[in-house]
Motif scaffolding. Structure first.
Motif, PDB file in Angstrom:
ATOM      1  N   ARG A 338       0.835  -1.214   0.000  1.00  0.00           N
ATOM      2  CA  ARG A 338       0.000   0.000   0.000  1.00  0.00           C
ATOM      3  C   ARG A 338       0.866   1.259   0.000  1.00  0.00           C
ATOM      4  N   TYR A 339       1.946   1.266   0.790  1.00  0.00           N
ATOM      5  CA  TYR A 339       2.820   2.439   0.759  1.00  0.00           C
ATOM      6  C   TYR A 339       3.467   2.577  -0.626  1.00  0.00           C
ATOM      7  N   ARG A 340       3.906   1.440  -1.177  1.00  0.00           N
ATOM      8  CA  ARG A 340       4.522   1.473  -2.518  1.00  0.00           C
ATOM      9  C   ARG A 340       3.539   2.006  -3.549  1.00  0.00           C
ATOM     10  N   GLN A 341       2.297   1.554  -3.465  1.00  0.00           N
ATOM     11  CA  GLN A 341       1.257   2.036  -4.388  1.00  0.00           C
ATOM     12  C   GLN A 341       1.082   3.543  -4.280  1.00  0.00           C
ATOM     13  N   TRP A 342       1.004   4.035  -3.023  1.00  0.00           N
ATOM     14  CA  TRP A 342       0.754   5.469  -2.826  1.00  0.00           C
ATOM     15  C   TRP A 342       1.910   6.304  -3.382  1.00  0.00           C
ATOM     16  N   LEU A 343       3.133   5.926  -2.997  1.00  0.00           N
ATOM     17  CA  LEU A 343       4.266   6.751  -3.407  1.00  0.00           C
ATOM     18  C   LEU A 343       4.502   6.665  -4.915  1.00  0.00           C
ATOM     19  N   THR A 344       4.327   5.459  -5.468  1.00  0.00           N
ATOM     20  CA  THR A 344       4.551   5.301  -6.906  1.00  0.00           C
ATOM     21  C   THR A 344       3.481   6.042  -7.702  1.00  0.00           C
TER      22      THR A 344
END
Ligand code: SF4
Ligand code: SF4
Length: 395
Positions: A338-344
């Motif tokens: 989820r963090y990767r999704q948000w930042l990407t």
């Protein structure tokens, strides 16, 4: 004033300063200008002190502004502090973004009421008030332009957003100091407001409390024409330029934007995602305070009799498991994903989707993350170990 900014974030606007002659307004004259805006039928919304923070809400004039207050911000911390003067805009940014006034946090989409053997459905909305935003900062104008692109200039027009946005007056303020988590200079979204406003003020404190006021639209020019100020002296213009230059040199954060999109696209298996997942609480604060995040969900409610049902839209976040739930489970079950999704999305795929970065450098997600996760630090860490192999147990 509906003209969108041409670009935001990584692709940058470089337009010159506002049009028309600048005038100098006293505090009393500024209040008179705000009262004229009210008399014209606009509801003023602006910064005010509430719950130990500077938030945006309904104001009736200069008297409701946070006179003499500033804030101290860093990753995971925010504290109000008294200033030595009575500056009305002597702070950087609080937790609120203007998006709450155009993209409503909760919105009833329709309601159905049983009447005998049948039912009626109504999706009528009361007409929204015509708003005047007081004190919008440069990065926030870019954020509004991003949301305009999403809600007004994409494949579909959101009728509620359009109704709230229509006719809104924007009174911007050039920043007189940077917050501890600001990085608008890196994103080229501030600290000077260049477009997307009707009026822009620069607060001058040395030599008397006053405002350099410039117009950015015909509507703003008409307001200035009635405001009763003095033509700005060359010294006031120079002082305003110095204030903005000083703010630009005192950013709390810096962020290297070069190549960040490709960096993130090739880092989907970087071990840093596992490290950040050990700290991230999936609380969704970062998305709720972000002025550009626009995700929502819908929920249906009924009363206990079953005679009345409503469908509501409310803000949602990619940090919740429910957000990506599809018949049997969430697509992004881990905090890592989820963090990767948000930042990407913010810094890479947003550019492909909308032509700009999804980040305007306001720093709110850093300040209001309860564990102080800082996207500038995360990108620095990924960049510094570009190509690092994923850990065996990661996913
Ligand atoms: S991602 Fe963070 S710094 Fe960027 S616009 Fe959103 S809240 Fe501001
Ligand atoms: S990054 Fe911070 S604010 Fe965002 S979900 Fe994780 S803990 Fe919450």
């Amino acid at each position: 004033m509906r003209e969108p900014l041409p670009s935001t974030g990584v692709a940058q606007p470089t337009e010159a300063s506002p049009t028309g002659g600048a005038i100098t307004l006293s505090v009393v004259q500024l209040d008179a200008l705000l009262q004229a805006v009210r008399a014209d039928g606009c509801q003023l919304v602006g910064p005010t002190v509430r719950d130990s923070a500077i938030v945006y809400g309904a104001i009736s004039g200069v008297g409701d502004l946070p006179a003499g207050w500033t804030e101290v911000q860093d990753a995971g911390t925010y504290r109000l502090q008294r200033r030595a003067d009575d500056a009305l805009f002597g702070y950087a940014l609080g937790p609120h973004a203007w998006k709450q006034f155009f993209f409503a946090p909760r919105l009833k989409l329709w309601q159905a009421t049983r009447q005998g053997d049948t039912f009626t459905v109504s999706d009528e909305q009361p007409p929204p008030p015509r708003l005047a935003l007081v004190g919008a900062r440069a990065c926030e104008l870019h954020a509004i332009a991003i949301q305009d692109r999403v809600f007004l200039h994409g494949g579909f027009v959101d009728p509620d957003y359009a109704a709230r946005r229509d006719g809104a007056l924007v009174i911007a303020v050039n920043c007189g100091q940077a917050g501890g988590t600001c990085f608008c200079v890196s994103m080229q979204t501030g600290p000077r407001a260049t477009r997307g406003f009707d009026l822009v003020l620069t607060e001058l404190l040395d030599g008397g409390h006053r405002f350099l006021a410039e117009s950015g639209s015909d509507r703003g020019a008409a307001l200035l024409g009635q405001a009763g100020g003095e033509p700005a002296a060359a010294g006031d213009r120079a002082a305003a330029d110095q204030i903005v230059a000083r703010t630009a040199q005192s950013m709390g954060r810096a962020f290297e934007t070069a190549g960040v999109k490709d960096l993130l696209y090739r880092s989907s298996e970087h071990p840093r995602w596992d490290e950040v997942a050990t700290r991230c609480l999936s609380c969704a604060n970062c998305t709720l305070v972000c002025p550009t995040c626009f995700c929502s969900t819908v929920e249906d409610v009924t009363d206990l009799t079953g005679d009345h049902a409503e469908r509501w839209r409310r803000w949602d976040s990619c940090f919740t498991q429910e957000f990506s739930y599809i018949h049997g489970g969430p697509v992004r079950a881990s905090a890592r994903s989820r963090y990767r999704q948000w930042l990407t999305h913010k810094l890479a795929s947003w550019i492909d989707q909308f032509g700009t970065s999804g980040c305007v450098g306001c720093g709110r997600c850093i300040t209001w993350c309860p564990v102080g996760i800082d996207l500038t630090e995360e990108i620095r860490a990924i960049r510094g170990t570009d190509g690092a192999a994923p850990q065996e147990e990661s996913r």
